[in-house]
Scaffold this motif. Sequence first.
Motif, PDB file in Angstrom:
ATOM      1  N   ARG A 155     -63.089  34.770  -8.069  1.00 39.44           N
ATOM      2  CA  ARG A 155     -63.083  33.604  -8.955  1.00 39.44           C
ATOM      3  C   ARG A 155     -61.653  33.307  -9.377  1.00 39.44           C
ATOM      4  O   ARG A 155     -60.908  34.217  -9.756  1.00 39.44           O
ATOM      5  CB  ARG A 155     -63.968  33.870 -10.155  1.00 39.44           C
ATOM      6  N   PRO A 156     -61.232  32.023  -9.354  1.00 40.68           N
ATOM      7  CA  PRO A 156     -59.854  31.683  -9.749  1.00 40.68           C
ATOM      8  C   PRO A 156     -59.527  32.115 -11.170  1.00 40.68           C
ATOM      9  O   PRO A 156     -58.438  32.621 -11.445  1.00 40.68           O
ATOM     10  CB  PRO A 156     -59.822  30.159  -9.608  1.00 40.68           C
ATOM     11  N   ARG A 157     -60.450  31.923 -12.103  1.00 39.94           N
ATOM     12  CA  ARG A 157     -60.217  32.305 -13.501  1.00 39.94           C
ATOM     13  C   ARG A 157     -61.559  32.409 -14.213  1.00 39.94           C
ATOM     14  O   ARG A 157     -62.512  31.720 -13.865  1.00 39.94           O
ATOM     15  CB  ARG A 157     -59.310  31.306 -14.205  1.00 39.94           C
ATOM     16  N   THR A 158     -61.636  33.281 -15.186  1.00 37.67           N
ATOM     17  CA  THR A 158     -62.853  33.487 -15.964  1.00 37.67           C
ATOM     18  C   THR A 158     -62.684  32.862 -17.340  1.00 37.67           C
ATOM     19  O   THR A 158     -61.646  33.035 -17.983  1.00 37.67           O
ATOM     20  CB  THR A 158     -63.161  34.988 -16.109  1.00 37.67           C
ATOM     21  N   VAL A 159     -63.696  32.157 -17.791  1.00 37.33           N
ATOM     22  CA  VAL A 159     -63.606  31.437 -19.057  1.00 37.33           C
ATOM     23  C   VAL A 159     -64.328  32.209 -20.153  1.00 37.33           C
ATOM     24  O   VAL A 159     -65.161  33.075 -19.888  1.00 37.33           O
ATOM     25  CB  VAL A 159     -64.202  30.024 -18.938  1.00 37.33           C
ATOM     26  N   ALA A 160     -64.021  31.850 -21.386  1.00 36.65           N
ATOM     27  CA  ALA A 160     -64.673  32.437 -22.550  1.00 36.65           C
ATOM     28  C   ALA A 160     -65.774  31.501 -23.047  1.00 36.65           C
ATOM     29  O   ALA A 160     -65.723  30.294 -22.809  1.00 36.65           O
ATOM     30  CB  ALA A 160     -63.645  32.690 -23.654  1.00 36.65           C
ATOM     31  N   PRO A 161     -66.777  32.026 -23.759  1.00 36.05           N
ATOM     32  CA  PRO A 161     -67.880  31.178 -24.224  1.00 36.05           C
ATOM     33  C   PRO A 161     -67.440  30.001 -25.067  1.00 36.05           C
ATOM     34  O   PRO A 161     -68.072  28.940 -25.032  1.00 36.05           O
ATOM     35  CB  PRO A 161     -68.747  32.153 -25.029  1.00 36.05           C
ATOM     36  N   GLU A 162     -66.372  30.149 -25.861  1.00 31.81           N
ATOM     37  CA  GLU A 162     -65.950  29.067 -26.759  1.00 31.81           C
ATOM     38  C   GLU A 162     -65.161  27.964 -26.061  1.00 31.81           C
ATOM     39  O   GLU A 162     -64.834  26.949 -26.668  1.00 31.81           O
ATOM     40  CB  GLU A 162     -65.131  29.642 -27.912  1.00 31.81           C
ATOM     41  N   GLU A 163     -64.876  28.122 -24.776  1.00 29.79           N
ATOM     42  CA  GLU A 163     -64.139  27.087 -24.050  1.00 29.79           C
ATOM     43  C   GLU A 163     -65.079  25.949 -23.637  1.00 29.79           C
ATOM     44  O   GLU A 163     -66.278  26.146 -23.444  1.00 29.79           O
ATOM     45  CB  GLU A 163     -63.460  27.683 -22.821  1.00 29.79           C
ATOM     46  N   THR A 164     -64.497  24.758 -23.474  1.00 28.34           N
ATOM     47  CA  THR A 164     -65.294  23.579 -23.127  1.00 28.34           C
ATOM     48  C   THR A 164     -65.792  23.679 -21.687  1.00 28.34           C
ATOM     49  O   THR A 164     -65.031  23.973 -20.777  1.00 28.34           O
ATOM     50  CB  THR A 164     -64.467  22.296 -23.303  1.00 28.34           C
ATOM     51  N   ALA A 165     -67.080  23.406 -21.511  1.00 30.05           N
ATOM     52  CA  ALA A 165     -67.690  23.412 -20.176  1.00 30.05           C
ATOM     53  C   ALA A 165     -67.892  22.003 -19.639  1.00 30.05           C
ATOM     54  O   ALA A 165     -67.739  21.754 -18.437  1.00 30.05           O
ATOM     55  CB  ALA A 165     -69.036  24.138 -20.211  1.00 30.05           C
ATOM     56  N   ALA A 166     -68.273  21.056 -20.524  1.00 27.00           N
ATOM     57  CA  ALA A 166     -68.575  19.697 -20.076  1.00 27.00           C
ATOM     58  C   ALA A 166     -68.133  18.701 -21.135  1.00 27.00           C
ATOM     59  O   ALA A 166     -68.123  19.006 -22.338  1.00 27.00           O
ATOM     60  CB  ALA A 166     -70.069  19.545 -19.793  1.00 27.00           C
ATOM     61  N   LEU A 167     -67.800  17.513 -20.677  1.00 18.76           N
ATOM     62  CA  LEU A 167     -67.385  16.420 -21.559  1.00 18.76           C
ATOM     63  C   LEU A 167     -68.207  15.193 -21.180  1.00 18.76           C
ATOM     64  O   LEU A 167     -68.072  14.653 -20.083  1.00 18.76           O
ATOM     65  CB  LEU A 167     -65.893  16.138 -21.397  1.00 18.76           C
ATOM     66  N   PHE A 168     -69.075  14.779 -22.094  1.00 16.68           N
ATOM     67  CA  PHE A 168     -69.932  13.619 -21.862  1.00 16.68           C
ATOM     68  C   PHE A 168     -69.451  12.458 -22.720  1.00 16.68           C
ATOM     69  O   PHE A 168     -68.948  12.655 -23.834  1.00 16.68           O
ATOM     70  CB  PHE A 168     -71.388  13.935 -22.202  1.00 16.68           C
ATOM     71  N   TYR A 169     -69.640  11.241 -22.200  1.00 18.64           N
ATOM     72  CA  TYR A 169     -69.262  10.039 -22.948  1.00 18.64           C
ATOM     73  C   TYR A 169     -70.517   9.253 -23.301  1.00 18.64           C
ATOM     74  O   TYR A 169     -71.329   8.923 -22.442  1.00 18.64           O
ATOM     75  CB  TYR A 169     -68.273   9.189 -22.154  1.00 18.64           C
ATOM     76  N   THR A 170     -70.644   8.967 -24.592  1.00 21.42           N
ATOM     77  CA  THR A 170     -71.809   8.249 -25.088  1.00 21.42           C
ATOM     78  C   THR A 170     -71.353   7.064 -25.913  1.00 21.42           C
ATOM     79  O   THR A 170     -70.381   7.162 -26.674  1.00 21.42           O
ATOM     80  CB  THR A 170     -72.705   9.170 -25.941  1.00 21.42           C
ATOM     81  N   SER A 171     -72.021   5.924 -25.746  1.00 20.17           N
ATOM     82  CA  SER A 171     -71.632   4.710 -26.457  1.00 20.17           C
ATOM     83  C   SER A 171     -71.923   4.848 -27.939  1.00 20.17           C
ATOM     84  O   SER A 171     -72.936   5.410 -28.351  1.00 20.17           O
ATOM     85  CB  SER A 171     -72.383   3.496 -25.901  1.00 20.17           C
ATOM     86  N   GLY A 172     -71.047   4.306 -28.757  1.00 24.42           N
ATOM     87  CA  GLY A 172     -71.228   4.333 -30.204  1.00 24.42           C
ATOM     88  C   GLY A 172     -71.238   2.927 -30.767  1.00 24.42           C
ATOM     89  O   GLY A 172     -71.239   1.939 -30.049  1.00 24.42           O
ATOM     90  N   THR A 173     -71.243   2.833 -32.083  1.00 27.62           N
ATOM     91  CA  THR A 173     -71.342   1.528 -32.727  1.00 27.62           C
ATOM     92  C   THR A 173     -70.074   0.711 -32.578  1.00 27.62           C
ATOM     93  O   THR A 173     -70.093  -0.501 -32.755  1.00 27.62           O
ATOM     94  CB  THR A 173     -71.651   1.723 -34.219  1.00 27.62           C
ATOM     95  N   THR A 174     -68.975   1.333 -32.266  1.00 26.84           N
ATOM     96  CA  THR A 174     -67.728   0.583 -32.113  1.00 26.84           C
ATOM     97  C   THR A 174     -67.649  -0.102 -30.772  1.00 26.84           C
ATOM     98  O   THR A 174     -66.802  -0.968 -30.574  1.00 26.84           O
ATOM     99  CB  THR A 174     -66.526   1.535 -32.249  1.00 26.84           C
TER     100      THR A 174
END
Length: 900
Positions: A155-174
């Motif tokens: 594996r290139p690198r091992t991550v920790a549980p507190e690191e970000t896994a996914a980034l989703f974009y959701t529409s808001g009121t603005t």
Amino acid sequence: MTRRMETLQALIDGLAEEEGDREAVCELTQHTLVRWRYRELTGAARRLGAGLAAAGVERGEPVGLLAPNSAEWIVACLAILEAGAVVTPFDTQMPAAELRHALADSGVRYLFTAGEAARRLDTLGLEEPPEPIRLDDEGGTEGGWQAWCRGGAERPRTVAPEETAALFYTSGTTGEPKGVPLTHANIAANLTALLGQELAYGDDRILVPLPCHHVYPFTVGLLTPLALGASIVLPYSVLGPQIVRALREGEATILIGVPRLYEALDGAIRGRLAERGRLAERAFEALLGLSRGARQRLGWRLGPYLFRGLHQRMAPAMRMVVSGGAPLPPELAERLRALGWEVATGYGLTETSPILTYNPPDRIRVDSAGLALPGVELRIDAEGEGGAGELLARGPNVFAGYRHLPEKSARAFTADGFYRTGDLGWIDGDGYLHLEGRASEMIVLAGGENIDPERVEKALTGAEAIRDAGVLAHGGRLAAVLHPEPEAVRGLDEAAVRRRLNEALQACGERLPSHHRISDYRVSPEPLPRTRLGKMRRHKLRERYEQLGAEGAAQAGGAAGPMDEEAMAAEDQQLLQIPAARRVWEALAARYADRRLTPDTHLQLDLGIDSLGWIDLTLELRERTAVALDEDAISRIESVRDLLREAAESQEARGEARALLEELREPEQLLNEAQLRWLAPRPRAARALGGCLYATNWAILHGYCRLAVERSGGRLPEGPVVFIPNHRSALDAPALGAALPLSRLARTFWAGFTGLLFSNRLVRWFSRASRVLPIDPYTGPRTSLAFGAAALARGESLVWFPEGQRSNAPRIQPFHSGIGLLLQAHPTPAVPVHIAGTERALPIGRRFPPWRARLRVRFGEAVDPQALLAEGRGETAEERIADALQRRVAALGGAEEEQA
């Protein structure tokens, strides 16, 4: 594999080790199934992850995904996690401005993409566009994902549980999408809790028709099956025929959907019942009530047995439906359970990874959002009358805050760390959550889309023809009350006003996301209800909407029905001369008999067809008219005229017809052993029963009724022929049977609708005795045509009703092109038959014909398929044969058909 995990990399480790030889993904292409084993999937993901790391993708760096679902999408997703980067999926239909913002806000340098999404990326005009990596590359060329793969098992690198896994974009009121980062711990906690409920197992096959850029299908439809070692089934498209095909060919046991999908499936079932008549509808509802009562009172699951035929046609292996994204209407949930499927529902948000509550099938309360998932804390804030208030949530699956939006993040949490969901609700004594709407004015549609009504209203009132607009949810879709600008519509009649508003809505819709577009609207001649400060009084808006609907229905009077073709423009009349367009027009006229249908009718605004509504419509069009529309064609369709043009130009239908023609030359290869038994010689008892049925039918038709038999074409040929009758009554087949000698009938097969002639064991036995073949128009053309072709290949005669179903129309309806395929595959003389009087003696809805009813069966001259091909009109050979036969049958009707 159901052990507890702390990161999604641990999930990847388990895939190859524990489930290496199991099927991971079954992807349906246009004509085939592509299968990926777990070892293949994880091997490709690890090689691609190594390639990303070698190319300089850093730990915690967002890497984008802008592509439709595919096995390669899953490979890329796992590879990003393997590399220690952040999976960042984007909606392929996101408006350009929002997509530009999301790409810039995320800062992705690399973007996995494919197809139309890849071409769209080039049109965004980005100053520093991300480097595309093509997922639809099959040869490993430069720029394709395979070219990025590298060797090495580490594996290139091992991550920790507190690191970000996914980034989703959701529409808001603005109006600008908000980035929602979810850590490995967030998603792993939700995943572990879901696995602990044991709703699915390793031998399940889970159909995922929802796009994985949404967190609901991402977690529930993608990661959960992988963690179980189950199989993910990906349909070719989300159009109706492909969903049914995936359920059948993919042998799916679980369907992951949203309420609109299940509403469409239920609508399709109801539509088929309506075609069979009121008696069939009542019988079906009675069985449904029996199934519901037995389950509620005795715990018995009778649905799979009472509705076995429905299950076999639609989804032979499916045992459970899972609904999320929006509340599933309780009455729909009960219908699905009564039909024999388990129902599981859940509630959550993108910010909660996403599931907060679940409704287990064995303890489901369909009027609630379910129980809190293990590890989730729920609390009601500022309880009001009845204990309702804003729902607050805390747990390891809840995110820490929005990307680059510290002020919104601070407002999203209480002082003690509870997330403000923005939903109103209350929790009963047993712990079940009950939702009562949004704390804000955000609208949640049946497909799970979040809509800011003020944003839509602002866009609408920017149009010249609209002075004011109020937006609301109605029937699971987005609706509006519009107050026109008086100067813009002054002097126009009602139809002209509606055209102006349609144009305005269409222009506004191009500037809004697809799920923000209005599906229905009503025109208010008076200003909309607002406070003195200008805020919309939304409860009054709904009252206004309902009032305008009632008034409109009263004013409409008898305006329903299709437009008179003679009143159409010349180009529209010419369009209807094309058989495919004609068939679609007739199907629409039958489907929307209560609407005023014209070529200008807007499919979304006038008929309420949204993106998921196309599932039901395309399924019906494909099966009734042999017209198949791909998603690119649907994106171009706005009006009925557009639909007719696409139908006329449909290349897919023609291509499938060519392939089907070759298959029909060896039809028994398309039938299984159980189906072939219908073609086998009848046992002695069945032959005896057939003779008794013939004698009884002959006596009734010649004695009780007055049946006249005419042969304008002379004697019938001695060998096999195909009888081609018109079809207006259930009495047509008995009349034709009484007009033929028993010696001929003994060598003749009949095409019979399964819904009437194969509904139970006794009726199937009578059908076997009468040599009736089971033709089901809802399972696709191959099997139905294969029965007819096999009969002809065995040297038997065949009775085929090419109109497809009984019709109330005064004229003979267009013949389906399937008869043309049959006669091309197995050239056999065709005998046109005109049946008259049955439509008056036994119309749809009547049970018995009157005494001494006048009936007539007239046989025409037997004609060779080549002669039909020469005289018919149409773009394909099968259309020309069908057209020629239709004309010959109509000509046998003589003055009666001309007068009609």
